[in-house]
Design a protein around this motif. Structure first.
Motif, PDB file in Angstrom:
ATOM      1  N   TYR A   1       0.701  -1.206  -0.153  1.00  0.00           N
ATOM      2  CA  TYR A   1      -0.084  -0.320  -0.156  1.00  0.00           C
ATOM      3  C   TYR A   1       0.782   1.156  -0.027  1.00  0.00           C
ATOM      4  O   TYR A   1       0.659   2.225  -0.728  1.00  0.00           O
TER       5      TYR A   1
ATOM      6  N   PHE B   1      -7.682  -2.215   8.250  1.00  0.00           N
ATOM      7  CA  PHE B   1      -7.712  -1.089   7.372  1.00  0.00           C
ATOM      8  C   PHE B   1      -8.018   0.422   7.826  1.00  0.00           C
ATOM      9  O   PHE B   1      -9.251   0.672   7.537  1.00  0.00           O
TER      10      PHE B   1
ATOM     11  N   TYR C   1      -8.547   2.540  -6.937  1.00  0.00           N
ATOM     12  CA  TYR C   1      -8.778   1.838  -5.696  1.00  0.00           C
ATOM     13  C   TYR C   1      -7.903   0.406  -5.586  1.00  0.00           C
ATOM     14  O   TYR C   1      -7.862  -0.228  -6.752  1.00  0.00           O
TER      15      TYR C   1
ATOM     16  N   VAL D   1      -9.275   1.874  -0.370  1.00  0.00           N
ATOM     17  CA  VAL D   1      -8.974   0.615  -0.469  1.00  0.00           C
ATOM     18  C   VAL D   1     -10.315  -0.198  -0.074  1.00  0.00           C
ATOM     19  O   VAL D   1     -11.359   0.252   0.574  1.00  0.00           O
TER      20      VAL D   1
ATOM     21  N   TYR E   1      -7.505  -5.685  -1.476  1.00  0.00           N
ATOM     22  CA  TYR E   1      -6.772  -6.884  -0.897  1.00  0.00           C
ATOM     23  C   TYR E   1      -7.609  -7.794  -0.407  1.00  0.00           C
ATOM     24  O   TYR E   1      -8.946  -7.787   0.234  1.00  0.00           O
TER      25      TYR E   1
ATOM     26  N   TYR F   1      -5.465   3.966   5.213  1.00  0.00           N
ATOM     27  CA  TYR F   1      -5.448   3.520   4.249  1.00  0.00           C
ATOM     28  C   TYR F   1      -6.652   4.315   3.302  1.00  0.00           C
ATOM     29  O   TYR F   1      -7.760   4.161   3.564  1.00  0.00           O
TER      30      TYR F   1
END
Length: 532
Positions: free
Chosen positions: A330, A361, A344, A369, A347, A366
């Motif tokens: 990231y 997150f 975007y 994400v 994960y 973050y």
């Protein structure tokens, strides 16, 4: 997916009129030619000297011409740019590499197209969280999977042990692997498919990519770089039909899960084993290369989502090491794009449960994400044993509750893969030469869970031509309840997958369902919805 697993256009100039003119004038031309020859023969002294020394004059002219042309040719040759090395992605546009590729639009980066009335044109940001992602996967195209294209594996005997893309390429050898795989790339997905996907009502297409699109090492037999060219062609087709593309790294060097769709079946060598860190660092460099490319203005609107790594088997790895890799990737990506810019990033939950990511997150750290989960019924022996009516309704209470919780406590969440399969009878679904849970023949020597159903059989389960009206009705109900569940509890979904070769595995084949009626004609308008 979880497993146990124009020619060039030539204009011809016709010369009919000039041929006819020559036939009609042949006599006159001959008379004029004789007159010109007579004038030369009876000319003055200068003319006679030139006639007598004509070959020496021509020889001198040739020397002068050569002395002039050679330097010019050398200058042109020296000024011609060299081809970029094959290990970089800074290549020419695909049609320059492959003359067979269709020409791009006159404006190669025209983002005015709109897939359907339910989604904004490409030139406008997609309002994630307000309009659901309604997407389709192009599984088995640029990363080959046996259950999607079984013919590539049926050409070998069991003793050849060709079970994944790694062993396929190794067995075929570089030249034949290139030939077969390029033919597969060229024919399995075409522009017609993108036109059809837009007609189906989708707004996103997820394209899995192998790391060999960017680089290969000497010990890897994969066909290098070629899939990158086809990816760019696909993105341009998406641009033409208003379809946004999610590019997703589907494989990691060394394999992130040991399943065949990671490129290599067997041991996990990503963050595991002697070369675990080396492979993880190499994976990150590949991700950075892809992000640097798609962060350019001409690609940003087309690739608004990037899947950092598909299905790392975190349940078999040290979670802390994977979390650290997620953090590092990231930070590295956002160093390239900027904190609040770039695609975007998705994960994967790593099959340890969405609730395992609660609090990880942190939205203050973050940005942009998405937590991605893949939801398949057939890998859960409990749900597989339920009656069909309960299976069709299960997404409405089981999965919807899990997703709602994840949206509140973990991160914006999406379903990156799902299907309508209710068993694992699909050919090669669990792997080439492996059995099934449904028939209790999968890895009997291992701890893999089996169904407690002595009479269960896969015979004719995949013969879609024999499916009756009731079963087709069930499939439509199950599919649409999943769609509604995911749209009301997450930011959206991608069905796995768009097609299988010759409809080899119909429960995984959206295009077949669309043609036969158990998939909606327009995914923006479904019949079956979950009760509130």
């Amino acid at each position: 997916m979880q497993e146990n697993s124009d020619r060039p256009f030539v204009t011809e100039l016709t010369t009919n009129s000039s041929i006819g003119y020559a036939d009609e004038k042949r006599e006159g031309d001959s008379s004029q030619q004789k007159q010109r020859q007579g004038a030369t023969a009876t000319g003055g002294p200068t003319t006679r000297w030139m006639q007598n020394n004509k070959k020496w004059i021509l020889f001198g002219i040739a020397i002068i011409a050569a002395a002039t042309a050679i330097p010019i040719i050398l200058v042109i040759a020296l000024r011609k740019p060299t081809e970029p090395p094959p290990s970089t992605i800074q290549k020419k546009q695909p049609e320059e590499h492959h003359p067979d590729f269709p020409p791009l639009p006159e404006d190669q980066f025209d983002n005015s197209a709109q897939a359907n009335p339910y989604t904004p044109p490409l030139s406008e940001p997609f309002p994630y969280g307000k309009i659901p992602i309604r997407g389709i996967n192009l599984g088995g195209w640029l990363v080959i999977e046996p259950f999607i294209t079984p013919s590539l594996f049926d050409q070998f005997s069991k003793s050849d042990n060709v079970i994944d893309e790694h062993s396929l390429c190794k067995k075929l050898g570089p030249k034949e692997a290139l030939r077969q795989i390029q033919e597969h790339y060229e024919t399995f997905i075409t522009e017609e498919d993108f036109a059809k996907i837009a007609k189906m009502g989708f707004n996103h297409v997820r394209i899995p990519m192998g790391h060999w699109a960017i680089e290969v090492t000497q010990d890897e037999p994969y066909v290098p770089h070629l899939s990158w060219e086809y990816l760019l062609r696909a993105i341009q087709w998406g641009r033409k039909y208003g379809l946004r593309i999610m590019v997703e790294l589907h494989t990691a060097p060394g394999s992130q899960n040991g399943w065949n769709h990671s490129g290599r079946y067997g041991q996990i060598a990503f963050l595991n084993g002697v070369h675990g860190e080396e492979n993880a660092n190499r994976t990150l460099k590949i991700v950075e290369t892809m992000i640097e490319f798609f962060n350019k203005p001409e690609w940003q609107d087309m690739v608004p989502i990037f899947g950092v790594l598909n299905e790392p088997a975190i349940f078999q790895l040290e979670k802390k090491r994977v979390e650290k890799w997620y953090e590092d990737s990231y930070d590295s990506i956002r160093n390239i794009t900027g904190v609040n810019d770039g695609p975007y990033l998705t994960y994967h939950d790593g099959f340890i449960g969405l609730d395992s990511w609660n609090g990880f997150f942190d939205q203050n750290r973050y940005k942009r994400v998405i937590l991605e989960s893949h939801m398949y019924l057939m890998f859960d022996e409990g749900i597989v044993s339920l009656p069909r009516e309960e299976q069709a309704q299960f997404p409405c209470h089981g999965w919807r509750a899990i997703l709602n919780d994840s949206m509140k406590n973990a991160a914006p969440t999406m379903v990156g893969e799902f299907s309508i399969a209710t068993n694992d009878c699909g050919k090669y679904l669990n792997g080439v030469g492996l059995g099934t849970r449904y028939e209790n023949t999968l890895h009997k020597e291992s701890s893999a869970k089996q169904l407690q159903c002595p009479t269960c059989t896969c015979e004719n389960v995949e013969n879609w031509k024999k499916w009756d009206k009731n079963y087709r009705h069930f499939l439509q109900s199950f599919l649409e309840h999943q769609i509604d569940s995911f749209e009301t509890s997450s930011i959206g979904w991608f069905f796995w997958t768009y097609k299988t070769e010759n409809h080899a595995n119909p429960h995984w084949d959206y295009s077949l369902g669309w043609e036969q009626g158990w998939a909606p004609k327009d995914v923006n308008n479904i019949t079956y919805k979950c009760e509130n």
